[in-house]
Design an enzyme around this catalytic site. Structure first.
Site, PDB file in Angstrom:
ATOM      1  N   CYS A   1     -45.809  28.934   3.210  1.00  0.00           N
ATOM      2  CA  CYS A   1     -45.619  28.030   4.370  1.00  0.00           C
ATOM      3  C   CYS A   1     -46.809  26.852   4.107  1.00  0.00           C
ATOM      4  O   CYS A   1     -46.967  26.002   4.653  1.00  0.00           O
ATOM      5  CB  CYS A   1     -46.085  28.615   5.686  1.00  0.00           C
ATOM      6  SG  CYS A   1     -47.396  29.279   5.595  1.00  0.00           S
TER       7      CYS A   1
ATOM      8  N   CYS B   1     -36.413  30.897   9.976  1.00  0.00           N
ATOM      9  CA  CYS B   1     -36.738  30.974   8.593  1.00  0.00           C
ATOM     10  C   CYS B   1     -37.285  32.592   8.124  1.00  0.00           C
ATOM     11  O   CYS B   1     -37.686  32.753   7.066  1.00  0.00           O
ATOM     12  CB  CYS B   1     -38.009  30.349   8.417  1.00  0.00           C
ATOM     13  SG  CYS B   1     -37.729  28.309   8.923  1.00  0.00           S
TER      14      CYS B   1
ATOM     15  N   CYS C   1     -41.592  32.097  11.534  1.00  0.00           N
ATOM     16  CA  CYS C   1     -40.814  31.656  12.536  1.00  0.00           C
ATOM     17  C   CYS C   1     -39.214  32.105  12.491  1.00  0.00           C
ATOM     18  O   CYS C   1     -38.813  32.639  11.523  1.00  0.00           O
ATOM     19  CB  CYS C   1     -40.531  29.966  12.455  1.00  0.00           C
ATOM     20  SG  CYS C   1     -42.272  29.197  12.542  1.00  0.00           S
TER      21      CYS C   1
ATOM     22  N   CYS D   1     -41.815  20.570   7.982  1.00  0.00           N
ATOM     23  CA  CYS D   1     -41.834  21.205   9.245  1.00  0.00           C
ATOM     24  C   CYS D   1     -43.005  22.166   9.171  1.00  0.00           C
ATOM     25  O   CYS D   1     -43.600  22.330  10.431  1.00  0.00           O
ATOM     26  CB  CYS D   1     -40.496  22.028   9.131  1.00  0.00           C
ATOM     27  SG  CYS D   1     -40.132  22.742  10.747  1.00  0.00           S
ATOM     28  N   CYS D   2     -43.158  22.984   8.070  1.00  0.00           N
ATOM     29  CA  CYS D   2     -44.416  23.789   8.263  1.00  0.00           C
ATOM     30  C   CYS D   2     -45.866  22.892   8.391  1.00  0.00           C
ATOM     31  O   CYS D   2     -46.813  23.453   9.105  1.00  0.00           O
ATOM     32  CB  CYS D   2     -44.573  24.546   6.746  1.00  0.00           C
ATOM     33  SG  CYS D   2     -43.469  25.849   6.825  1.00  0.00           S
TER      34      CYS D   2
HETATM   35  S1  SF4 Z   1     -41.426  28.569   9.090  1.00  0.00           S
HETATM   36 FE1  SF4 Z   1     -39.486  27.283   9.504  1.00  0.00          FE
HETATM   37  S2  SF4 Z   1     -39.608  26.641  11.859  1.00  0.00           S
HETATM   38 FE2  SF4 Z   1     -41.506  27.553  11.032  1.00  0.00          FE
HETATM   39  S3  SF4 Z   1     -42.811  25.828  10.905  1.00  0.00           S
HETATM   40 FE3  SF4 Z   1     -42.037  26.507   8.771  1.00  0.00          FE
HETATM   41  S4  SF4 Z   1     -39.995  25.530   8.335  1.00  0.00           S
HETATM   42 FE4  SF4 Z   1     -40.603  25.083  10.450  1.00  0.00          FE
END
Ligand code: SF4
Length: 247
Positions: free
Chosen positions: A232, A207, A204, A121-122
């Site tokens: 991240c 998170c 985010c 996701c990151c």
């Molecule tokens: S902090 Fe969480 S929502 Fe944001 S990009 Fe990373 S995993 Fe995705």
């Protein structure tokens, strides 16, 4: 022809920056030429840097990663900061096709299920937009501080980012949080109101949680993971970042 070793170049730059104040560090780096990029998360450290860039009208591109999962307070602060300093903060967003592919494979909130899913996701929401933000840059400025976590305790003033082939400059490396707060108070710098609600580090929305008294500053980031080095991928060049980028 003299061949410049980028690692030695970074060490020389770090040595030079160590003797300057924050405005001096930023002015010096801005004067080196090339495209100089500052990536802001709108955190309190980054707001200090943005304030100096805006106040001194430095030729530095200010950019942020609009992941699509930020807190409303963070989004509002982007607008407020642009207005206060009469600057433009360029938003880099993820590609919708990447978001859709991630959701199909992991679920839109699949990052809770595994470290791999979180890195993926990151990778989609941060690392790929970061690559676009840094395209053509020669210098990347960050708000990293040694006191933010054990993982950042050795942060230098300047280092060579071999993965991205640029110099990474951390002008606040030796600032502690009290100095940051004093600068903000003395200079009327706008900050995220969530800091006062127990969120020293804000990423985010899904998170990030508030921290408890005595916890490290970044304990509220990806709190469900046990690894003390959780990041991240923006500021790590090792395996985790590589995994994230490849997803
Ligand atoms: S902090 Fe969480 S929502 Fe944001 S990009 Fe990373 S995993 Fe995705």
């Amino acid at each position: 022809m003299t061949v410049i070793n980028p690692i030695e170049e970074a060490e020389a730059l770090a040595d030079k920056l160590s003797g300057l104040d924050l405005a001096g560090r930023l002015s010096f780096v801005a004067g080196l030429g090339g495209r100089v990029v500052f990536t802001t998360s709108l955190g309190i450290e980054d707001q200090v840097i943005t304030a100096e860039i805006g106040t001194h009208r430095l030729p530095i591109d200010v950019v942020t990663l609009q992941t699509g999962r930020l807190f409303p307070e963070t989004l509002a602060l982007i607008d407020e900061t642009e207005s206060q300093y009469d600057i433009h903060i360029t938003r880099y967003e993820p590609e919708q096709a990447d978001i859709d592919a991630y959701a199909a494979k992991y679920g839109i909130n699949g990052f809770y299920e595994s470290v791999e899913a979180r890195h993926a996701c990151c990778g989609v929401r941060k690392l790929k937009p970061l690559a676009r933000a840094l395209a053509g840059a020669t210098i990347w400025i960050t708000g990293l501080r040694r006191g933010q976590s054990a993982n950042r305790a050795e942060t230098p003033f300047a280092e060579y980012d071999a993965e991205r082939h640029l110099l990474k400059v951390n002008p606040l490396a030796d600032w502690d949080i009290e100095k940051i707060k004093a600068f903000v108070a003395d200079n009327g710098v706008p900050v995220n109101p969530m800091h006062a609600r127990g969120y020293p580090s804000i990423g985010c929305e899904p998170c990030t949680r508030a921290i408890k008294p005595g916890e490290p500053e970044r304990a509220g980031r990806w709190w469900w993971e046990q690894d003390e080095k959780r990041e991240c991928g923006l500021h790590v060049a090792e395996e985790a970042a590589a995994i994230a980028v490849q997803q």
